[in-house]
Design a protein around this motif. Structure first.
Motif, PDB file in Angstrom:
ATOM      1  N   HIS A 633      23.414  48.077  31.086  1.00 35.31           N
ATOM      2  CA  HIS A 633      24.651  48.267  31.842  1.00 35.31           C
ATOM      3  C   HIS A 633      25.129  49.701  31.649  1.00 35.31           C
ATOM      4  O   HIS A 633      24.990  50.282  30.579  1.00 35.31           O
ATOM      5  CB  HIS A 633      25.712  47.288  31.344  1.00 35.31           C
ATOM      6  CG  HIS A 633      26.959  47.259  32.159  1.00 35.31           C
ATOM      7  ND1 HIS A 633      27.148  46.376  33.201  1.00 35.31           N
ATOM      8  CD2 HIS A 633      28.090  48.013  32.109  1.00 35.31           C
ATOM      9  CE1 HIS A 633      28.336  46.584  33.737  1.00 35.31           C
ATOM     10  NE2 HIS A 633      28.924  47.578  33.089  1.00 35.31           N
ATOM     11  N   GLU A 657      22.555  47.492  35.888  1.00 33.08           N
ATOM     12  CA  GLU A 657      23.955  47.208  36.187  1.00 33.08           C
ATOM     13  C   GLU A 657      24.798  48.482  36.056  1.00 33.08           C
ATOM     14  O   GLU A 657      24.764  49.151  35.022  1.00 33.08           O
ATOM     15  CB  GLU A 657      24.497  46.144  35.223  1.00 33.08           C
ATOM     16  CG  GLU A 657      23.755  44.822  35.270  1.00 33.08           C
ATOM     17  CD  GLU A 657      24.321  43.821  34.269  1.00 33.08           C
ATOM     18  OE1 GLU A 657      25.367  44.123  33.655  1.00 33.08           O
ATOM     19  OE2 GLU A 657      23.720  42.752  34.093  1.00 33.08           O
ATOM     20  N   SER A 658      25.527  48.810  37.097  1.00 27.57           N
ATOM     21  CA  SER A 658      26.555  49.858  37.065  1.00 27.57           C
ATOM     22  C   SER A 658      26.041  51.174  36.506  1.00 27.57           C
ATOM     23  O   SER A 658      26.717  51.847  35.726  1.00 27.57           O
ATOM     24  CB  SER A 658      27.771  49.386  36.241  1.00 27.57           C
ATOM     25  OG  SER A 658      28.266  48.171  36.736  1.00 27.57           O
ATOM     26  N   ASP A 707      34.697  50.334  40.664  1.00 33.21           N
ATOM     27  CA  ASP A 707      34.321  50.911  39.377  1.00 33.21           C
ATOM     28  C   ASP A 707      34.850  52.339  39.302  1.00 33.21           C
ATOM     29  O   ASP A 707      34.310  53.245  39.931  1.00 33.21           O
ATOM     30  CB  ASP A 707      32.790  50.886  39.245  1.00 33.21           C
ATOM     31  CG  ASP A 707      32.312  51.294  37.858  1.00 33.21           C
ATOM     32  OD1 ASP A 707      33.067  51.966  37.138  1.00 33.21           O
ATOM     33  OD2 ASP A 707      31.174  50.930  37.505  1.00 33.21           O
ATOM     34  N   SER A 737      35.705  44.506  41.741  1.00 37.02           N
ATOM     35  CA  SER A 737      35.544  44.515  40.288  1.00 37.02           C
ATOM     36  C   SER A 737      35.394  45.923  39.727  1.00 37.02           C
ATOM     37  O   SER A 737      34.844  46.807  40.378  1.00 37.02           O
ATOM     38  CB  SER A 737      34.328  43.687  39.882  1.00 37.02           C
ATOM     39  OG  SER A 737      34.552  42.317  40.120  1.00 37.02           O
ATOM     40  N   GLY A 740      33.051  46.661  34.300  1.00 41.22           N
ATOM     41  CA  GLY A 740      32.478  45.523  33.572  1.00 41.22           C
ATOM     42  C   GLY A 740      32.511  44.205  34.308  1.00 41.22           C
ATOM     43  O   GLY A 740      32.198  43.165  33.723  1.00 41.22           O
ATOM     44  N   TYR A 741      32.946  44.186  35.562  1.00 38.60           N
ATOM     45  CA  TYR A 741      32.946  43.014  36.451  1.00 38.60           C
ATOM     46  C   TYR A 741      34.047  42.002  36.136  1.00 38.60           C
ATOM     47  O   TYR A 741      34.219  41.040  36.885  1.00 38.60           O
ATOM     48  CB  TYR A 741      31.588  42.289  36.456  1.00 38.60           C
ATOM     49  CG  TYR A 741      30.399  43.197  36.652  1.00 38.60           C
ATOM     50  CD1 TYR A 741      30.492  44.351  37.430  1.00 38.60           C
ATOM     51  CD2 TYR A 741      29.179  42.935  36.045  1.00 38.60           C
ATOM     52  CE1 TYR A 741      29.410  45.204  37.608  1.00 38.60           C
ATOM     53  CE2 TYR A 741      28.083  43.781  36.210  1.00 38.60           C
ATOM     54  CZ  TYR A 741      28.218  44.913  36.994  1.00 38.60           C
ATOM     55  OH  TYR A 741      27.151  45.756  37.157  1.00 38.60           O
ATOM     56  N   HIS A 744      34.041  38.167  36.773  1.00 37.67           N
ATOM     57  CA  HIS A 744      32.719  37.832  37.314  1.00 37.67           C
ATOM     58  C   HIS A 744      31.586  38.136  36.334  1.00 37.67           C
ATOM     59  O   HIS A 744      30.411  38.039  36.706  1.00 37.67           O
ATOM     60  CB  HIS A 744      32.478  38.601  38.614  1.00 37.67           C
ATOM     61  CG  HIS A 744      33.513  38.329  39.671  1.00 37.67           C
ATOM     62  ND1 HIS A 744      33.731  37.073  40.187  1.00 37.67           N
ATOM     63  CD2 HIS A 744      34.391  39.158  40.293  1.00 37.67           C
ATOM     64  CE1 HIS A 744      34.701  37.139  41.091  1.00 37.67           C
ATOM     65  NE2 HIS A 744      35.108  38.390  41.164  1.00 37.67           N
ATOM     66  N   SER A 745      31.917  38.488  35.096  1.00 43.35           N
ATOM     67  CA  SER A 745      30.867  38.870  34.145  1.00 43.35           C
ATOM     68  C   SER A 745      29.937  37.704  33.818  1.00 43.35           C
ATOM     69  O   SER A 745      28.736  37.902  33.615  1.00 43.35           O
ATOM     70  CB  SER A 745      31.488  39.435  32.870  1.00 43.35           C
ATOM     71  OG  SER A 745      32.349  38.482  32.265  1.00 43.35           O
ATOM     72  N   THR A 746      30.476  36.488  33.767  1.00 42.75           N
ATOM     73  CA  THR A 746      29.604  35.342  33.493  1.00 42.75           C
ATOM     74  C   THR A 746      28.710  35.026  34.692  1.00 42.75           C
ATOM     75  O   THR A 746      27.589  34.545  34.522  1.00 42.75           O
ATOM     76  CB  THR A 746      30.427  34.099  33.117  1.00 42.75           C
ATOM     77  OG1 THR A 746      31.410  33.839  34.127  1.00 42.75           O
ATOM     78  CG2 THR A 746      31.117  34.285  31.776  1.00 42.75           C
ATOM     79  N   MET A 748      27.446  37.362  36.597  1.00 41.68           N
ATOM     80  CA  MET A 748      26.369  38.343  36.475  1.00 41.68           C
ATOM     81  C   MET A 748      25.393  37.924  35.381  1.00 41.68           C
ATOM     82  O   MET A 748      24.172  38.102  35.525  1.00 41.68           O
ATOM     83  CB  MET A 748      26.962  39.719  36.161  1.00 41.68           C
ATOM     84  CG  MET A 748      25.914  40.833  36.133  1.00 41.68           C
ATOM     85  SD  MET A 748      25.159  41.140  37.749  1.00 41.68           S
ATOM     86  CE  MET A 748      23.414  41.064  37.329  1.00 41.68           C
ATOM     87  N   MET A 749      25.901  37.363  34.307  1.00 41.38           N
ATOM     88  CA  MET A 749      25.023  36.900  33.242  1.00 41.38           C
ATOM     89  C   MET A 749      24.077  35.825  33.754  1.00 41.38           C
ATOM     90  O   MET A 749      22.873  35.855  33.483  1.00 41.38           O
ATOM     91  CB  MET A 749      25.854  36.356  32.070  1.00 41.38           C
ATOM     92  CG  MET A 749      25.024  35.996  30.836  1.00 41.38           C
ATOM     93  SD  MET A 749      26.006  35.228  29.526  1.00 41.38           S
ATOM     94  CE  MET A 749      27.119  36.553  29.094  1.00 41.38           C
TER      95      MET A 749
END
Length: 775
Positions: A633, A657-658, A707, A737, A740-741, A744-746, A748-749
């Motif tokens: 990331h 990611e990012s 971002d 977002s 770090g999203y 929505h981070s989960t 992306m996980m």
């Protein structure tokens, strides 16, 4: 029968049979993997490392996990006694009766408390209301609580504590608070609430104390209060000619444009700071008599340090201000002292380096010693980070304070009276150079002592009266032990020893620390490896490389024990071998180690990753070198796409990611610090979009469209290049977002798990499994 159907039927049967042969992971498999995430593993750990709250008499209490919940323990070092801080059962019963809510002794609804002045009761807050527990009763309380010291909390250079308003900076005497209004500084009298304007010529993009590093912004002013609460050191930040960054949220209706100042490498105009001192009693603004400085610090790509302004110190009598001016590419540091009344600036000394100067990592590692008019200066001039003592009157070097093939990582405490400095150091233990220990030494370079001996990563704090040290030490695979030591480092007693028996009973496996050789075949580098809980050494497992290349810090982060590090353990549980390799060109080692890729950030430790994984596979044959994936990331996203383009035959699957794929599209201070000025470095050769045509494997790109750290154009440049090269790719976009999203981070996980399961493990993931996240 139709000839087409005769041909199609066998083909369909063959495809169906092939699909049926593909392994299938179920929701139960993902659920078990999720049990390896930190919000599920941490509750299973008992007696973990403590965070003491000190009382004025050097007693302290701490909250620790026990078999059925948590408990507050009180320790008296003078007597060597440890006991519950109060009767938890009776407090829970009394609090339940007073509030009408049910509480248990092991799950009290507060994490800190204060003892009543009579020493017989405890005061705490629940749901915004203050209560007192005494004589087995809980009653509402409105007494004033005296401040208590939490280990590790310390003021920085008179920066002041945050008041009730997080956008204010409170004076040392807590009577005044300064804030920004209409690009000027205002002061509020804490008692009367009266507001007074301190500056008048601040305007849009040329305001006082403004916080904007391009990649990070804030509304709290950046300033340093004098010890007597009568003066402020701050700056006027001129960004009027600096380029803008633009983002547009996704919404129904007309778009709203978000714009802010965001300089890029090579820009003619960057933010410049005109340093000032403000006398708050007569509102007089004194401009320091030196040229404006670039928005830079000795520490990092921002001028903030801790809670205040890095590289700025007041003298004890508030008549002088010591500071350091850093030039645009971080190669020149000028140590200066200003007269607080006249603004006259005197040059003390300067240091120039060939690559980039840094004074530390957690904090700046230099101090102005007002009482003796000396400066403790941090430098890597002998290839290792050490302290040097200067005469601030003459600018002459008096002596080198610390020396050796190890690194002073952080100054913890300076005892000017006894002329002793306490600090953390790395590289003193042969097992792992990243293990940190607390040490002390005299200003004259004599009396060097390791205060927290023993293999492991040590984190230590002092008692307020300076009589004791609390030392918690562990290894990545060895749980923490906390001991109380005297100021000579001698252990007095063991306070807690972490119990992971409940965690181990779930099938959880500790990480495997390792050491391999770097790309040069000589330098030792270090890392961590996760394997499936039910590892079959006779099978072959795909490899996932988690990467964060730095160069300001690497993949591993802390070398202390942790029950989970991101989702590395969860991925391993799904059938992968997961590795983190701390490559070359990162800090906390020698200067030459850190400079290995200076001027070419696109190196991104990738050669170390490849050679390191190959060495591990030679030792652990169950690692499948034909199935290697990589993800990261931010800087790790930049490195991941670079890995897929630069080593396309080694890395088969990547998730970027990012990523800051084009450093001409990222804030100026980052590239110009680690690559150098645009005129002196080939930024174009390092840009990922220019190598996208090399892609052979499966690549997923992800970015948040709001971002404000790494602007999404970085990923879109790679997308456009892949399309021009006629390359397939996958893309996940988070319209509103940040970096770090967020929420929505989960998601992306889960997409990350699915992508590796499908394309690296060769299995089918469960359909749209929902990771629950921390409840």
């Amino acid at each position: 029968m139709n000839k087409f159907l005769l041909t199609a039927i066998p083909l369909a049967i063959a495809l169906t049979a092939n699909a049926q042969q593909r392994p299938v992971l179920t929701a139960k498999d993902y659920e078990h993997a999720e049990s390896m995430l930190i919000y599920n593993t941490e509750p299973l750990i008992q007696r973990t490392g403590i965070h003491p709250t000190w009382l004025p008499d050097d007693r302290f209490y701490y909250r620790t996990s026990v078999a059925d919940g948590n408990q507050f323990m009180l320790f008296n070092p003078a007597r060597g006694t440890k006991e519950p801080a109060f009767d938890h059962q009776k407090l829970a019963a009394a609090l339940s009766s007073a509030t009408g809510k049910q509480y248990t002794a092991a799950d009290l609804p507060f994490q800190s408390f204060s003892f009543a002045e009579n020493g017989k009761g405890v005061i705490f807050s629940v749901d915004g209301k203050q209560w007192k527990f005494e004589n087995n009763q809980v009653v509402a309380d409105n007494s004033t609580i005296k401040a208590i010291a939490v280990a590790g909390a310390r003021g920085r250079r008179g920066a002041g504590m945050v008041g009730g308003n997080p956008n204010e900076v409170l004076s040392p005497d807590k009577q005044k608070a300064v804030f920004i209004k209409d690009f000027n500084l205002w002061m509020r009298d804490v008692k009367t609430n009266q507001q007074i304007q301190l500056t008048t010529d601040g305007v849009t993009d040329d305001g006082y104390g403004t916080d904007n590093a391009g990649w990070a912004q804030g509304d709290r002013p950046i300033l340093v209060w004098s010890p007597d609460s009568k003066k402020i050191a701050t700056f006027q930040q001129d960004e009027r000619k600096v380029n803008n960054m633009y983002l547009v949220p996704t919404a129904v209706g007309a778009p709203t444009l978000r714009a802010w100042k965001y300089p890029f490498p090579g820009d003619k105009e960057i933010p410049m700071l005109t340093r000032v001192i403000i006398n708050v009693d007569n509102h007089k603004v004194i401009k320091l008599q030196c040229d404006p400085d670039p928005h830079r610090s000795t520490l990092s790509d921002d001028i903030k340090g801790g809670a205040g302004w890095a590289d700025v110190y007041w003298s004890d009598d508030a008549t002088k201000l010591a500071f350091v001016s850093t030039n645009r590419d971080h190669k020149q540091e000028k140590v200066r002292i200003a007269d607080a009344e006249t603004g006259v600036v005197r040059e003390v000394f300067e240091e120039t380096v060939k690559t980039q100067f840094e004074s530390g990592w957690a904090d700046v590692n230099w101090r102005y010693l007002s009482k003796t008019n000396e400066i403790l200066w941090f430098s890597e001039r002998d290839n290792w980070g050490h302290l040097y003592l200067y005469d601030a009157a003459t600018g002459k070097l008096k002596n080198q304070v610390t020396k050796g093939d190890w690194v002073l990582t952080n100054i913890v405490k300076v005892d000017e009276k006894n002329r002793v400095v306490y600090f953390t150091a790395g590289g003193l233990e042969a097992e792992n150079p990243y293990y940190s220990q607390l040490c002390k030494i005299g200003f004259d370079g004599k009396g060097f002592t390791v205060l927290t001996p023993g293999a492991g990563n040590h984190t230590a704090s002092f008692s307020p009266m300076g009589n004791y040290i609390i030392d918690t030490y562990s290894k990545p695979d060895v749980p923490a032990v906390t001991v109380l030591r005297n100021m000579q480092g001698k252990p007095i007693t063991e306070l807690e020893k972490t119990d992971i028996s409940k965690l181990a009973a779930t099938g959880w496996k500790a990480v495997i620390p390792f050491s391999v050789k770097a790309h040069d075949g000589k330098t030792d580098i270090y890392g961590l490896m996760w394997v499936p809980a039910k590892l079959d050494p006779n099978k072959k497992y795909p490899v996932v490389d988690y990467i964060y290349p730095g160069p300001q810090g690497g993949s591993v982060g802390s070398w202390s024990f942790a029950s989970a590090r991101g989702d590395n353990g969860a991925l391993a549980d799904l059938g992968f071998v997961v590795v983190e390799i701390e490559g070359t060109s990162n800090p906390l080692r020698s200067k030459s180690f850190h400079d290995m890729s200076y001027g070419n950030m696109a190196d991104n430790t990738l050669s170390d990753q490849v050679t390191g994984i190959k060495q591990l596979a030679a030792k652990y044959p169950y690692m499948d070198l034909d199935r290697v994936g990589i993800w990261g990331h931010s800087g790790g996203g930049f490195a991941t796409a670079g890995a897929m383009f630069r080593y396309p035959d080694f890395f088969k699957v990547g998730i970027a990611e990012s990523g800051n794929h084009e450093n001409l599209n990222y804030e100026d201070n980052w590239g110009e610090r680690y690559n150098g000025l645009v005129a002196n470095s080939d930024y174009t050769a390092q840009a990922n979009q220019n190598l996208a045509k090399n892609l052979k494997g499966k690549l997923m790109l992800a970015h948040g469209l709001m971002d404000d750290n790494v602007p999404p154009q970085n990923t879109l440049l790679v997308v456009e290049a892949l399309e021009k090269a006629n390359k397939d790719y996958d893309l996940v976009i988070f319209p509103n977002s940040p970096h770090g999203y967020g929420q929505h981070s989960t998601y992306m996980m889960r997409r990350r798990w699915d992508y590796f399961v499908k394309n690296l493990l060769g299995a089918e993931p469960p359909k749209e499994y929902k990771i629950k996240g921390r409840q």
